[in-house]
Write an enzyme that holds these catalytic residues in place. Sequence first.
Site, PDB file in Angstrom:
ATOM      1  N   LYS B  96       8.790  47.016  34.729  1.00 36.64           N
ATOM      2  CA  LYS B  96       8.765  47.251  33.288  1.00 36.64           C
ATOM      3  C   LYS B  96       9.370  48.625  33.022  1.00 36.64           C
ATOM      4  O   LYS B  96       9.002  49.597  33.692  1.00 36.64           O
ATOM      5  CB  LYS B  96       7.305  47.188  32.817  1.00 36.64           C
ATOM      6  CG  LYS B  96       7.094  47.302  31.321  1.00 36.64           C
ATOM      7  CD  LYS B  96       5.590  47.168  31.017  1.00 36.64           C
ATOM      8  CE  LYS B  96       5.285  47.169  29.546  1.00 36.64           C
ATOM      9  NZ  LYS B  96       3.833  47.005  29.272  1.00 36.64           N
ATOM     10  N   SER B 172       3.026  43.515  25.915  1.00 37.14           N
ATOM     11  CA  SER B 172       4.334  44.141  25.943  1.00 37.14           C
ATOM     12  C   SER B 172       5.092  43.951  27.259  1.00 37.14           C
ATOM     13  O   SER B 172       6.302  44.186  27.284  1.00 37.14           O
ATOM     14  CB  SER B 172       4.195  45.637  25.666  1.00 37.14           C
ATOM     15  OG  SER B 172       3.447  46.268  26.684  1.00 37.14           O
ATOM     16  N   SER B 196      -1.492  43.765  27.683  1.00 35.71           N
ATOM     17  CA  SER B 196      -0.035  43.705  27.829  1.00 35.71           C
ATOM     18  C   SER B 196       0.465  43.147  29.148  1.00 35.71           C
ATOM     19  O   SER B 196       1.660  42.914  29.300  1.00 35.71           O
ATOM     20  CB  SER B 196       0.570  45.095  27.616  1.00 35.71           C
ATOM     21  OG  SER B 196       0.748  45.332  26.243  1.00 35.71           O
TER      22      SER B 196
END
Lengths: 112, 532
Positions: B96, B172, B196
């Site tokens: 990420k 996310s 997330s």
Amino acid sequence: MAETLDRETFDHLVELAALELDEIQAEYLRRELNAQLASIAELAAIPIPEGTEASLHGIDYPLSRSAQPRSDEWQPYDDPDGILAQAPQTEGRYFVVPDIPHTRIQGKGDEQ
Amino acid sequence: MTHLHQRSAYELAQMLRNKETSALEITEAALARIEAVDGVPGQIGYGDLSEADQNKVHAFITLTAERARQQAQQIDKQLAAGEDPGPLAGIPFTVKDIFCVKGTPSTAASKILANFTAPYTATPVARLESAGAVMLGKVNLDEFTYGSSNESSAFQPSPRNPWKLDRVPGGSSGGSTASVAAQEAPLSLGTDTAGSIRQPAAFCGVVGMKPTYGRVSRYGLIAFGSSLDCPGPIARDTRDAALMLQAMAGADPRDSTTARVDVPDYLAEIEKDIKGMRIGLSPDYFRISFPAADGAADGSYQDQALPAEIEAAVRKAAEVLRALGAEIVEDVPMPNSRYGIPAYFVISRVEAASNLHRFDGVKYGYRTGDKMMDLRDQYKRTRNEGFGLQPKLRILMGMYVSAAQYSEQYYQRALQVRTLIRRDYEAAFDPHGKYRVDALLTPTTPTTAFKIGDVYGDSVLMQYADQLTVPANHAGVPGISLPGGIDQDGLPIGIQLLGPDFSEANLLRIGRSYELATADAAWRKALPEIDG
């Protein structure tokens, strides 16, 4: 009734947050802020027993498992030029910014 | 024939050790898969999406193909020399783009960091690489992690759900879960502040674990809510998640909030059976409370039952676990869970506002191109041009609720509510208490993946996507989302296990038992649209 942010308070917040917004952004953000404030209005109604402590973290940090303090010794970083190279503007070994605004604080002896 | 990109990390590790393949072959297979399904990477200022764009995954912001090849070749050299290159040798993973990795762009999916190249590497990434894992690149997310759909990324096209390409991957960590679900990589490193990792894992039909706060170091993670952020593994099964967590977990002198707690042998632990384990169901996780549908800003809520398919998936999982010898404990009260979102709206925004003050265009990152005469004006112009709407909203909200005159009413109160949420878990997990559960079994999300564009823009409704995951972040306890079925639209349903502090091994173990017991279930044969 939930609290709503008036335009004056909103503009003050924008100033404190070091932002500048156009009208479209300001309108969207103020509407969403008010919606969020409405959704947290519930907090006021939650029965909280007397003496309930505030938790800054969910889990405890007993000494037995928290990080051990390290000795207070400085260590040189191996690539300061790499750090400086990230800066938008430098001069020699300095970061360059425009003038820093300052306000003279009125005190004794300042009266004309 | 099973292609290399379809294999689990565990299988690849075995194949490599048996010399059935090489690290470079594994990496090339992953890169070929990315080439085939990912499409253009996310970028600043991308225009309208073409039809071709709408049929791709777009998990990536930065592909580091050459770096990956070099690492893979290094692993192959070590293997040829008879050295042990580590437990994750040659296993590809994605990161990420909220983690710093030395020498790579580390953008947080924000324009304000678009030109930032990290001068150091985050501990979880460094540990994965020192275990031999090969980073393929940095994947997309909501800007600064602020969202549950990935639509707020400044780097477009944002990721699409491999199961149905008109749906969001969740967020996310949506680029992470999309990359794993699309078989671009078997593993991805994500972060979970309110759900997330778990919410996008549920949306994309993969396994995602939020470890106990302090189990995995946050060093090198671009901070959002510092008391809530947890890096964690995303994989296609629990064994791979265990393998990945093993490499990352443990104290780090560079993050004083990491805990000095022994790291168990997860791979060994997950193979134990679950006979006699107590697994709780809570009525408070089978309903959701949304802000009133009429949009009245009066703080009124309405309770809704969960979609029947989601509740049914959880109850069916409970039956599977019961058949494996677990004891199912009904009616475990978690009454304060419903306050998770309001408390989160306050705590996370205060922490976010504080963390975002450092982005000012002075030492790194974006600076306005306009020539400004005064530093303060430069800050404002830079931050206005560099931040998208969601970071601005979080800064303003955080500053408002922490202002001296409101702090007592909002921030202090939210921290007390957090204590109440924590007590619910302590009561449920107390080995001498009434319920004595080893884990709670709940749904992960109130819905399956929603359509792109359906929720984005409504910051309140978007936040409620995290309603069933955020209480664990307040409490610091670990949680895992597992694939638990497919709904009538062909979308994955996620089920969640929550446990006491540092009980990751137990959660993975229950998950592994569940996976093995449902390996032949019809829903496990369903394929994502990207493979259809």
